[in-house]
Write an enzyme that holds these catalytic residues in place. Sequence first.
Site, PDB file in Angstrom:
ATOM      1  N   ARG A   1       6.695   8.249   5.913  1.00 56.88           N
ATOM      2  CA  ARG A   1       5.936   7.022   6.155  1.00 56.88           C
ATOM      3  C   ARG A   1       4.498   7.354   6.533  1.00 56.88           C
ATOM      4  NH1 ARG A   1       8.075   2.467  10.404  1.00 56.88           N
ATOM      5  NH2 ARG A   1       7.511   4.008  11.982  1.00 56.88           N
TER       6      ARG A   1
ATOM      7  N   TYR B   1       3.711  -2.869 -11.256  1.00 57.02           N
ATOM      8  CA  TYR B   1       2.866  -1.954 -10.484  1.00 57.02           C
ATOM      9  C   TYR B   1       3.695  -1.336  -9.368  1.00 57.02           C
ATOM     10  CZ  TYR B   1      -1.125  -0.505  -7.536  1.00 57.02           C
ATOM     11  OH  TYR B   1      -2.021   0.203  -6.766  1.00 57.02           O
TER      12      TYR B   1
ATOM     13  N   TYR C   1       3.613  -2.307  -5.696  1.00 54.21           N
ATOM     14  CA  TYR C   1       4.343  -3.516  -5.296  1.00 54.21           C
ATOM     15  C   TYR C   1       5.794  -3.342  -5.740  1.00 54.21           C
ATOM     16  CZ  TYR C   1      -0.097  -5.756  -4.191  1.00 54.21           C
ATOM     17  OH  TYR C   1      -1.311  -6.064  -3.626  1.00 54.21           O
TER      18      TYR C   1
ATOM     19  N   SER D   1      10.001   3.474   2.791  1.00 56.04           N
ATOM     20  CA  SER D   1       9.489   4.578   3.605  1.00 56.04           C
ATOM     21  C   SER D   1      10.120   4.624   4.993  1.00 56.04           C
ATOM     22  CB  SER D   1       7.966   4.470   3.739  1.00 56.04           C
ATOM     23  OG  SER D   1       7.594   3.284   4.416  1.00 56.04           O
TER      24      SER D   1
ATOM     25  N   HIS E   1      -0.715   4.508  -0.618  1.00 53.64           N
ATOM     26  CA  HIS E   1      -1.624   3.821  -1.534  1.00 53.64           C
ATOM     27  C   HIS E   1      -2.071   4.742  -2.666  1.00 53.64           C
ATOM     28  CE1 HIS E   1      -4.410   0.608  -2.590  1.00 53.64           C
ATOM     29  NE2 HIS E   1      -5.418   1.450  -2.556  1.00 53.64           N
TER      30      HIS E   1
ATOM     31  N   GLU F   1      -3.778  -8.277 -13.872  1.00 54.86           N
ATOM     32  CA  GLU F   1      -2.483  -8.051 -13.228  1.00 54.86           C
ATOM     33  C   GLU F   1      -2.197  -9.266 -12.360  1.00 54.86           C
ATOM     34  OE1 GLU F   1       0.075  -6.409  -9.817  1.00 54.86           O
ATOM     35  OE2 GLU F   1      -2.034  -6.945  -9.687  1.00 54.86           O
TER      36      GLU F   1
ATOM     37  N   HIS G   1       3.537   0.122   4.625  1.00 53.93           N
ATOM     38  CA  HIS G   1       3.352  -1.095   3.831  1.00 53.93           C
ATOM     39  C   HIS G   1       4.252  -1.161   2.603  1.00 53.93           C
ATOM     40  CE1 HIS G   1       0.003  -3.628   5.327  1.00 53.93           C
ATOM     41  NE2 HIS G   1      -0.304  -2.539   6.010  1.00 53.93           N
TER      42      HIS G   1
ATOM     43  N   GLY H   1       1.618   4.463   6.153  1.00 52.27           N
ATOM     44  CA  GLY H   1       1.152   3.223   6.757  1.00 52.27           C
ATOM     45  C   GLY H   1       2.235   2.187   6.971  1.00 52.27           C
TER      46      GLY H   1
END
Length: 539
Positions: free
Chosen positions: A108, A472, A475, A118, A182, A431, A112, A110
């Site tokens: 892990r 993506y 997401y 995570s 990210h 997108e 998110h 962040g």
Amino acid sequence: MKFPQFSMLPFLMVVVMLSLSGTTLSHPHWDFLHCLSLRLANYSTISKVIYAQNNPSYSSVLNASIHNTRFSTPATPKPFAIITPLKTSHVRSTLYCSKKHGFQLRIRSGGHDVEGLSYVSEVPFVILDLLNFRAIKVDTKNEVAWVQSGATLGELYYAIAAKTNTLAFPAGMCHTVGAGGHFSGGGYGTLFRKYGLAADNIIDARMIDVNGRILDRKSMGEDVFWAIRGGGGNTFGIVLAWKIKLVPVPAVVTVFTVNKNLEQNATKIFHRWQYIAHKLPDDLFMNIWITKVNSSQVGMKTVQATFRGMLLGGVDELITLIQDKFPELGLAEENCNEMSWIESVLYFGGLPLQSVDILLDKNALPTVSLKAKSDYVKEPIPESGIEGLMSMFLEEEADNAVAMIPAFGGKMDDIPENELPYPHRAGNLFEATYIVQWTKEENAESGKYISWSRRLYSYMTPYVSKSPREAYVNYRDLDLGINNNDYTSYEQASIWGFKYFKNNFKRLVQVKTKVDPMNFFRNEQSIPPLLSPWKKKGN
């Protein structure tokens, strides 16, 4: 992997520490703690690095980086321990002991991950939380920076802006997102039409592989370096830090927001936007957010399309450009604001513009429960299709839903789809990410919100990419398919893999087979090796 021998003192300290808290040596997971304690330096280190379930700080450490409260319920599987390493040797020790004692490792940065991968697993697991790996070193002379995986995007942007107002980095708009996750999925934001993805601007990395070796770009090789820049996290190793290429921005940029609801021809303007936005100069970023809002009629609701954007230039240039190319928007000077790039980070992040210090606050945004899905659109959606999309946002479950729609084109059209694992390049108009949110208190009713997101996704089927229907990876959507806990075939993983990576999935599998053939680094949507050890055993 060989490790040096350590004194028994740390182990004895752990015995005392856990005995005082009621843990006994008969605990079924004691061997893991025993293993790890032998490799940490002293009691002080142990107390700062190991958080077992009986530790008073366990829950606060676990929840501190959970940004989707859908995965913070009593029924959510919890890790046996959370390890918060202070240095690289702690990471290597956690890897070694996890492998030796049969724990799955979730990494892990962040927190998110929208599907919680995570920090959640259905099998016995340990979280390796990189919250202490947050160092950032900015070199403005050479226009590069090193950023550790546990740093947030806000911390990275803050560090850059502290040194210069004419350099930036093309990554996401949410300041609490961790750099490690990210970058691992690609990463885009307001500068991606000019400079590409975050991953397109990574020039080196520091990674620990499954054998505990510390590798850089040269020693890991170009195949692995290619794979970690967009192939998804928790798959090829533990990336500790990234060397990124900073990009030039003017001292002044111009941002704008124009709101149009259904009564103000939002549908027609959105329809026209599809034909224009991807062709505009790459200095201009534009996106649309679709949400439910209050109508001018008391007690009524309507749907609003919020057109937002940023030009790497002044307000006069922006207004001239939009009035020439997209007059339907009706952009006026009062819709625009000139500011620095770092102020634009606050603007698009929905943060107050008074102080950039808020970028260092990981708790500046409220936590919610959510479900996300994504699509890529290659042909303009007819007006009737947009009308249907808008109407779905009038439904009860969409009170806190949003469709985020950034225009593509620009630099993204110039990068081959096999340049990195992220394949969604030329040919995409935009997108679309659909996010539905609800409060933690509503988690018992989460099914109705998730059902709404699936109905919206189904509705969009005729209007989006096909064969595969692309998505993506940042997401994540487990509706697309998942791996088994043990052996997952190439064919099974291909169901979701080609949606995220298209033909790049094949190369990712080849890299995985080479660097982690026993599939230690894995989750529900990690790249599998071609032949896992369980298959070899005939299971």
